[in-house]
Design a protein around this motif. Structure first.
Motif, short mmCIF file in Angstrom:
data_model
loop_
_atom_site.label_atom_id
_atom_site.label_comp_id
_atom_site.label_asym_id
_atom_site.label_seq_id
_atom_site.Cartn_x
_atom_site.Cartn_y
_atom_site.Cartn_z
N UNK A 139 -4.38 -13.64 -1.21
CA UNK A 139 -4.14 -15.06 -1.48
C UNK A 139 -5.29 -15.50 -2.38
N UNK A 140 -4.96 -16.04 -3.56
CA UNK A 140 -5.98 -16.35 -4.56
C UNK A 140 -5.76 -17.76 -5.13
N UNK A 141 -6.59 -18.73 -4.69
CA UNK A 141 -7.61 -18.62 -3.65
C UNK A 141 -7.13 -19.24 -2.34
N UNK A 378 -3.04 -16.34 -13.30
CA UNK A 378 -4.06 -15.48 -13.85
C UNK A 378 -4.33 -14.21 -13.06
N UNK A 379 -3.61 -14.02 -11.95
CA UNK A 379 -3.88 -12.86 -11.11
C UNK A 379 -2.64 -12.01 -10.85
N UNK A 380 -1.49 -12.43 -11.33
CA UNK A 380 -0.26 -11.67 -11.09
C UNK A 380 -0.28 -10.36 -11.88
N UNK A 385 2.49 -12.04 -14.95
CA UNK A 385 1.16 -11.78 -15.50
C UNK A 385 1.05 -12.39 -16.89
N UNK A 386 -0.14 -12.88 -17.22
CA UNK A 386 -0.36 -13.48 -18.53
C UNK A 386 -0.44 -12.41 -19.60
N UNK A 390 -5.28 -13.31 -22.11
CA UNK A 390 -5.16 -14.71 -21.68
C UNK A 390 -5.95 -15.01 -20.42
N UNK A 391 -6.10 -14.02 -19.53
CA UNK A 391 -6.91 -14.27 -18.34
C UNK A 391 -8.33 -14.68 -18.73
#
Length: 423
Positions: A139-141, A378-380, A385-386, A390-391
């Protein structure tokens, strides 16, 4: 899971230390030698990787695995450097599949094997194929909090709505307590509040927002994104983060929070591995609050290793990857040390022989319950996902927005970077 900028100097040092060579060579005994890109953290030490590799080697006859340690936690960037120099590893731990699959560099797993072993078989699938087994989730965050500091400020319970959250922050500040810890010196850590707010407010209302961004139907400069970012700016301007937060490194932010220098900490659930065992019951966790109090879980299904499409012995590479990915001993280390939520079928936490805190169990319940789960911005590692690069642009914008009211300008930069990356 942590990402930092990779420098040319680090790359050179890493290559010198690892003696990295072409992907696979014969072992001289009818077997194969595979190269395996890993990373090291205080929780996932060199000893952990060495032991886990040795255990998986025992299950695959005639194979030897040589570890390559990424000199930074940005494994994607390091893997790109290795690929550019003709040294792309046979196996790569916890990379972003979309970065490499589109270039034909990865070999997908057999879907029947994935379906048979994991709770969410397509949890991190990219364009319908699984390139890293969905072994664990984060879990983020979450918003971790210090119960003793809440009590000192006469805060009776964790906030449920955004207005409750702001009221708690104000109450803590009035009591002379720093409301929220922020490791703003590391870009990924600085972005945590925005990851939580955007995941809750934007994806919570439209889980397909990131997919729509790819098709140009939505933009970062849209009103709903601006409104979410404005919440973060309010936190900054109201002084709810510590003084000098942009100079606090990620590692120091953990120490600050666990030692009682701040009441709350917005961080990925891997922080659960850092909860002090001697007073773990002093800590709790809740999700980033929404306007109406509805629960939105910013979720990321992680995984173990990707397999190079160019591996000289793909059968051995696959067998090793599958053995490593199903080894309960690896899960024990990931659960206890890195706060990972296991996603193997047919197992409970007790089956791994782990000792975890109440806050871990409470957090894991968000994973096992039926609720609104969205990709953590930003975390997928799946279709949410970006685009490549891009992250880092998002993290940089998060740092800039700590000290700048130019919300429109920073979001416009993100749109421009996205458009450039997807041309």
């Amino acid at each position: 899971m942590r990402r930092t900028r990779l420098t040319a100097a680090c790359l050179a040092a890493g290559l010198a230390l690892t003696g990295c060579s072409a992907a696979s060579t014969g072992s001289g005994k009818g077997g194969s030698t595979l190269t395996y890109l890993t990373f090291e953290t205080p929780s996932l030490t060199a000893g952990f990787w060495d032991t886990s590799i040795a255990d998986a080697e025992k299950k695959v006859p005639d194979v030897a695995v040589r570890k390559i340690v990424a000199p930074s936690t940005d494994r994607d960037a390091y893997a790109k450097q290795l690929q550019a120099s003709g040294q792309f590893p046979d196996l790569l731990q916890s990379i972003t599949p979309s970065t490499f699959a589109t270039a034909g560099l990865l070999r997908p797993y057999d879907q029947k094997w994935v379906n048979a072993n994991f709770l969410l078989p397509m949890g991190n699938a990219y364009q319908g194929k699984v390139y890293i087994p969905p072994t664990n989730s984060q879990i983020i965050p979450e918003v971790f909090y210090n119960k003793k500091l809440f009590a000192k400020a006469h805060v009776d319970a964790a906030p449920k709505t955004w207005s409750d959250f702001m009221a708690v922050c104000a109450k803590l500040k009035a009591a002379g307590i720093t409301p929220v810890e922020l490791g703003g010196g590391d870009p990924f850590s600085a972005a945590m509040p925005l990851v939580g707010i955007l995941s809750a407010d934007v994806l919570g209302k439209d889980p397909n927002w990131l997919k729509k961004r790819y098709s140009g139907k939505v933009r970062f400069t849209d009103a709903n994104v601006k409104a979410a970012v404005a919440k973060y700016r309010t936190m900054v301007k109201n002084g709810y983060f510590e003084d000098g937060a942009l100079g606090v490194k990620y590692a120091d932010s953990i120490t600050h929070f666990t030692s009682g220098k701040a009441a709350m900490y917005m961080m990925g659930s891997w922080f659960l591995g850092s909860v002090p065992k001697d007073h773990a019951d002093d800590f709790g966790a809740f999700l980033t609050p929404t306007e109406d109090g509805s629960l939105v879980v910013p979720f990321s299904v992680g995984g173990s290793m990707a397999i190079s499409a160019k591996a000289a012995d793909p059968a051995k590479a696959t067998a090793f990857a599958e053995a490593w990915s199903l080894d309960p001993a690896n899960y024990k280390a990931l659960i206890e040390g890195d706060g990972a939520f296991p996603m193997l079928k047919g197992r409970t936490l007790d089956d791994y022989g782990v000792h975890v805190t109440k806050v871990f169990k409470d957090s894991y319940s968000y994973v096992t319950q039926q609720n609104t789960k969205v990709s953590a911005v930003g975390w997928a590692t799946n279709d949410d996902s970006m685009p490549s690069g891009l992250n880092n642009a998002f993290y940089a914008a998060s740092q800039a927005l700590f000290s700048s009211d130019d919300v429109d300008g920073q979001l416009a930069k993100l749109d421009a970077a996205w458009d450039s990356a997807t041309k």
